[in-house]
Design a protein around this motif. Structure first.
Motif, PDB file in Angstrom:
ATOM      1  N   CYS A  49       0.836  -1.207   0.000  1.00 21.94           N
ATOM      2  CA  CYS A  49       0.000   0.000   0.000  1.00 21.94           C
ATOM      3  C   CYS A  49       0.866   1.250   0.000  1.00 21.94           C
ATOM      4  CB  CYS A  49      -0.935   0.004   1.205  1.00 21.94           C
ATOM      5  SG  CYS A  49      -0.072  -0.023   2.795  1.00 21.94           S
ATOM      6  N   ASN A  50       2.181   1.091  -0.202  1.00 24.22           N
ATOM      7  CA  ASN A  50       3.107   2.224  -0.177  1.00 24.22           C
ATOM      8  C   ASN A  50       4.148   2.055  -1.284  1.00 24.22           C
ATOM      9  OD1 ASN A  50       5.070   4.158   0.357  1.00 24.22           O
ATOM     10  ND2 ASN A  50       5.027   3.853   2.563  1.00 24.22           N
ATOM     11  N   PRO A  51       4.023   2.806  -2.389  1.00 21.78           N
ATOM     12  CA  PRO A  51       4.963   2.646  -3.504  1.00 21.78           C
ATOM     13  C   PRO A  51       6.418   2.838  -3.108  1.00 21.78           C
ATOM     14  CG  PRO A  51       3.069   3.940  -4.206  1.00 21.78           C
ATOM     15  CD  PRO A  51       2.951   3.771  -2.714  1.00 21.78           C
ATOM     16  N   ALA A  52       6.697   3.727  -2.161  1.00 16.35           N
ATOM     17  CA  ALA A  52       8.085   4.004  -1.773  1.00 16.35           C
ATOM     18  C   ALA A  52       8.737   2.796  -1.117  1.00 16.35           C
ATOM     19  CB  ALA A  52       8.141   5.212  -0.843  1.00 16.35           C
ATOM     20  N   THR A  53       8.040   2.183  -0.146  1.00 16.00           N
ATOM     21  CA  THR A  53       8.637   1.029   0.520  1.00 16.00           C
ATOM     22  C   THR A  53       8.589  -0.214  -0.370  1.00 16.00           C
ATOM     23  OG1 THR A  53       6.544   0.591   1.668  1.00 16.00           O
ATOM     24  CG2 THR A  53       8.188   1.886   2.845  1.00 16.00           C
ATOM     25  N   LEU A  54       7.592  -0.290  -1.253  1.00 21.47           N
ATOM     26  CA  LEU A  54       7.581  -1.386  -2.224  1.00 21.47           C
ATOM     27  C   LEU A  54       8.807  -1.308  -3.116  1.00 21.47           C
ATOM     28  CD1 LEU A  54       6.257  -3.750  -3.758  1.00 21.47           C
ATOM     29  CD2 LEU A  54       5.063  -2.045  -5.155  1.00 21.47           C
ATOM     30  N   ALA A  55       9.115  -0.110  -3.617  1.00 24.86           N
ATOM     31  CA  ALA A  55      10.278   0.063  -4.490  1.00 24.86           C
ATOM     32  C   ALA A  55      11.571  -0.307  -3.767  1.00 24.86           C
ATOM     33  CB  ALA A  55      10.340   1.502  -4.998  1.00 24.86           C
ATOM     34  N   ARG A  56      11.681   0.094  -2.504  1.00 25.30           N
ATOM     35  CA  ARG A  56      12.870  -0.270  -1.716  1.00 25.30           C
ATOM     36  C   ARG A  56      13.013  -1.786  -1.619  1.00 25.30           C
ATOM     37  NH1 ARG A  56      11.662   0.539   4.161  1.00 25.30           N
ATOM     38  NH2 ARG A  56      10.658  -1.472   3.703  1.00 25.30           N
ATOM     39  N   ASP A  57      11.900  -2.477  -1.287  1.00 27.82           N
ATOM     40  CA  ASP A  57      11.953  -3.927  -1.127  1.00 27.82           C
ATOM     41  C   ASP A  57      12.221  -4.632  -2.457  1.00 27.82           C
ATOM     42  OD1 ASP A  57      11.398  -3.426   1.515  1.00 27.82           O
ATOM     43  OD2 ASP A  57       9.262  -3.942   1.366  1.00 27.82           O
ATOM     44  N   LEU A  58      11.642  -4.123  -3.544  1.00 34.95           N
ATOM     45  CA  LEU A  58      11.905  -4.710  -4.863  1.00 34.95           C
ATOM     46  C   LEU A  58      13.369  -4.539  -5.262  1.00 34.95           C
ATOM     47  CD1 LEU A  58       8.732  -3.680  -6.937  1.00 34.95           C
ATOM     48  CD2 LEU A  58       9.203  -5.838  -5.757  1.00 34.95           C
ATOM     49  N   ARG A  59      13.950  -3.386  -4.922  1.00 36.21           N
ATOM     50  CA  ARG A  59      15.371  -3.154  -5.209  1.00 36.21           C
ATOM     51  C   ARG A  59      16.242  -4.205  -4.522  1.00 36.21           C
ATOM     52  NH1 ARG A  59      17.605  -1.018  -9.243  1.00 36.21           N
ATOM     53  NH2 ARG A  59      18.433  -3.130  -9.213  1.00 36.21           N
ATOM     54  N   ILE A  60      15.911  -4.530  -3.282  1.00 37.92           N
ATOM     55  CA  ILE A  60      16.653  -5.543  -2.541  1.00 37.92           C
ATOM     56  C   ILE A  60      16.557  -6.896  -3.244  1.00 37.92           C
ATOM     57  CG2 ILE A  60      16.720  -6.859  -0.372  1.00 37.92           C
ATOM     58  CD1 ILE A  60      15.729  -4.268   1.021  1.00 37.92           C
ATOM     59  N   LEU A  61      15.352  -7.244  -3.671  1.00 39.01           N
ATOM     60  CA  LEU A  61      15.131  -8.539  -4.313  1.00 39.01           C
ATOM     61  C   LEU A  61      15.802  -8.611  -5.681  1.00 39.01           C
ATOM     62  CD1 LEU A  61      11.376  -8.957  -3.332  1.00 39.01           C
ATOM     63  CD2 LEU A  61      13.318 -10.229  -2.399  1.00 39.01           C
ATOM     64  N   ILE A  62      15.726  -7.532  -6.440  1.00 42.21           N
ATOM     65  CA  ILE A  62      16.383  -7.505  -7.758  1.00 42.21           C
ATOM     66  C   ILE A  62      17.885  -7.612  -7.601  1.00 42.21           C
ATOM     67  CG2 ILE A  62      16.827  -6.031  -9.763  1.00 42.21           C
ATOM     68  CD1 ILE A  62      13.935  -4.936  -9.365  1.00 42.21           C
ATOM     69  N   ASP A  63      18.436  -6.893  -6.632  1.00 43.12           N
ATOM     70  CA  ASP A  63      19.879  -6.977  -6.386  1.00 43.12           C
ATOM     71  C   ASP A  63      20.284  -8.374  -5.924  1.00 43.12           C
ATOM     72  OD1 ASP A  63      20.118  -4.354  -7.102  1.00 43.12           O
ATOM     73  OD2 ASP A  63      20.244  -3.579  -5.050  1.00 43.12           O
TER      74      ASP A  63
END
Length: 410
Positions: free
Chosen positions: A367-381
């Motif tokens: 429900c929060n694009p900012a924290t979703l993007a942070r978590d996706l960055r971790i997973l992509i890395d």
């Protein structure tokens, strides 16, 4: 202070228009891209803006409280650009983390109105006010209508006000969480007067008069006329008083469909931050599911639902604060797919463990694009590939947006 002519070029993430100037951006409440505004500028914000050139995307707000109530910020924006703006919030949040990917169009999931509302009640002399706070203010707007709510809740507003008046504390506000269920309204009142005990007979009578399903005060169930049931994919759940659930049924269905599509033919699934089982109970039609949630009341509701035969695969659950104690790599080993739907703070600790796991598919709901993007960055890395991102709008006219992302590991 200086009066200026401003050219609004974009809509900010809170719904304010943004006008670039030589001294930096100026935020203009109520303005839309393409509009020319005259206003005094103080500390980067426009005061008393007067619109000189209107955007073709401007429409008339549908609520009489729009100019004062802080609940809606973009009721004056037409549907198509509104949904594009919501999608843009997700695109920008991802881009801020260096994630360039195709983002699907926003799914409008507001049909029927919000079934869950958190209202505030306060004293005003001899009167009781019930509604929402003004934007950036402690002042309360006494609402008589709310087009984003389920009409059943709107019709009950006068009765809810009289109910709140009976348990109003001498100082401070009340909070009423109202949920429309298949059995009627479930009302949970918090911060009530501590000496409400002697009013329990009157409160019980009011529950009957208003035909409520259940009333709780300060965590105590006063009267349950009918179990306030929610339908979770064919499984009946009695939510905890004041407990979390998706705000609209349309959004719950849209999010669930996206989750099920992401899970696909997985055999063993972990549903993290599972709540009352919104996704777990649906996934369990075709896969074994282990649900993990930190809220005891949510798990109790989940457990109660599982005690009746439901035609589900194996379902297990545990209580665990995943923000402090995430499932680690070895614990994730049995699962081929993980679904997670954390609160607004996101799932950073859990994402870090998933990034070093062997889980094949991850479905992230946020429900929060900012924290979703942070978590996706971790997973992509960590080696995952982002396959899809889909925004889902269930908070009509507000800056809030849900999204579902699907990632796979090659």
């Amino acid at each position: 202070m200086s009066e200026r002519e401003l050219e609004v070029t974009e809509l900010g993430h809170r719904g304010d228009g943004i006008a670039p100037t030589e001294t930096g951006p100026v935020f203009v409440a109520g303005a839309l891209p393409g509009e020319t505004v005259h206003a005094d500028v103080v500390d980067g914000r426009a005061r008393k803006p007067v619109i000189k050139t209107r955007s073709p995307d401007r429409i008339e707000p549908i609520c009489r409280h729009f100019k004062t109530c802080g609940g809606c910020s973009v009721q004056h924006l037409a549907e198509r650009p509104y949904l594009d703006w919501k999608r843009g919030l997700v695109v920008k949040a991802l881009a801020d983390r260096g994630i360039e990917t195709e983002v699907a169009g926003t799914i409008a999931a507001t049909a029927g109105g919000r079934r869950r509302a958190v209202l505030t009640a306060t004293r005003a002399g001899r009167h009781t006010l019930l509604g929402y706070h003004e934007k950036a203010s402690h002042r309360l707007v006494d609402i008589s209508e709310c087009p984003v709510l389920d009409p059943v809740i709107v019709a009950a507003l006068p009765g809810l006000k009289t109910l709140a008046a009976q348990v109003m504390p001498k100082k401070g506000d009340l909070r009423l969480t109202v949920l429309a269920t298949t059995a009627g309204l479930d009302v949970a009142i918090d911060k009530a007067d501590k000496n409400y005990d002697h009013k329990i007979p009157a409160l019980s009578q009011k529950v009957v008069e208003l035909d409520l399903a259940r009333l709780s005060v300060n965590g105590e169930v006063i009267l349950e006329v009918r179990p306030p049931l929610l339908d979770m994919g064919g499984v009946g759940i009695v939510a905890a008083p004041g407990g979390f659930t998706q705000a609209t049924i349309a959004a719950e269905h849209a999010l669930s469909d996206l989750v099920l599509r992401g899970v696909g033919k997985a055999k063993n699934v972990a549903d993290l931050f599972s709540g009352v089982g919104t996704f777990a109970l649906r996934v369990a039609r075709n896969a074994n599911v282990h649900a993990v949630e930190g809220d005891a009341a949510a798990l109790a509701a989940f457990d109660k639902a599982l005690r009746k035969p439901q035609g589900l695969k194996k379902v297990t659950f545990e209580r665990r604060d995943l923000s402090r104690r995430p499932l680690v790599r070895d614990e994730l080993e049995p699962f081929d797919t993980v679904v997670f739907d954390p609160p607004r703070a996101g799932a950073q600790a859990q994402a870090e463990q998933l990034a070093i796991s062997t889980v094949k598919t991850i479905v992230a709901v946020s429900c929060n694009p900012a924290t979703l993007a942070r978590d996706l960055r971790i997973l992509i890395d960590g080696g995952y590939t982002l396959q899809s991102v889909t925004p889902v709008d269930q908070f009509h006219y507000s800056p809030h947006i849900e999204a579902v992302a699907v990632l796979t590991r090659e």
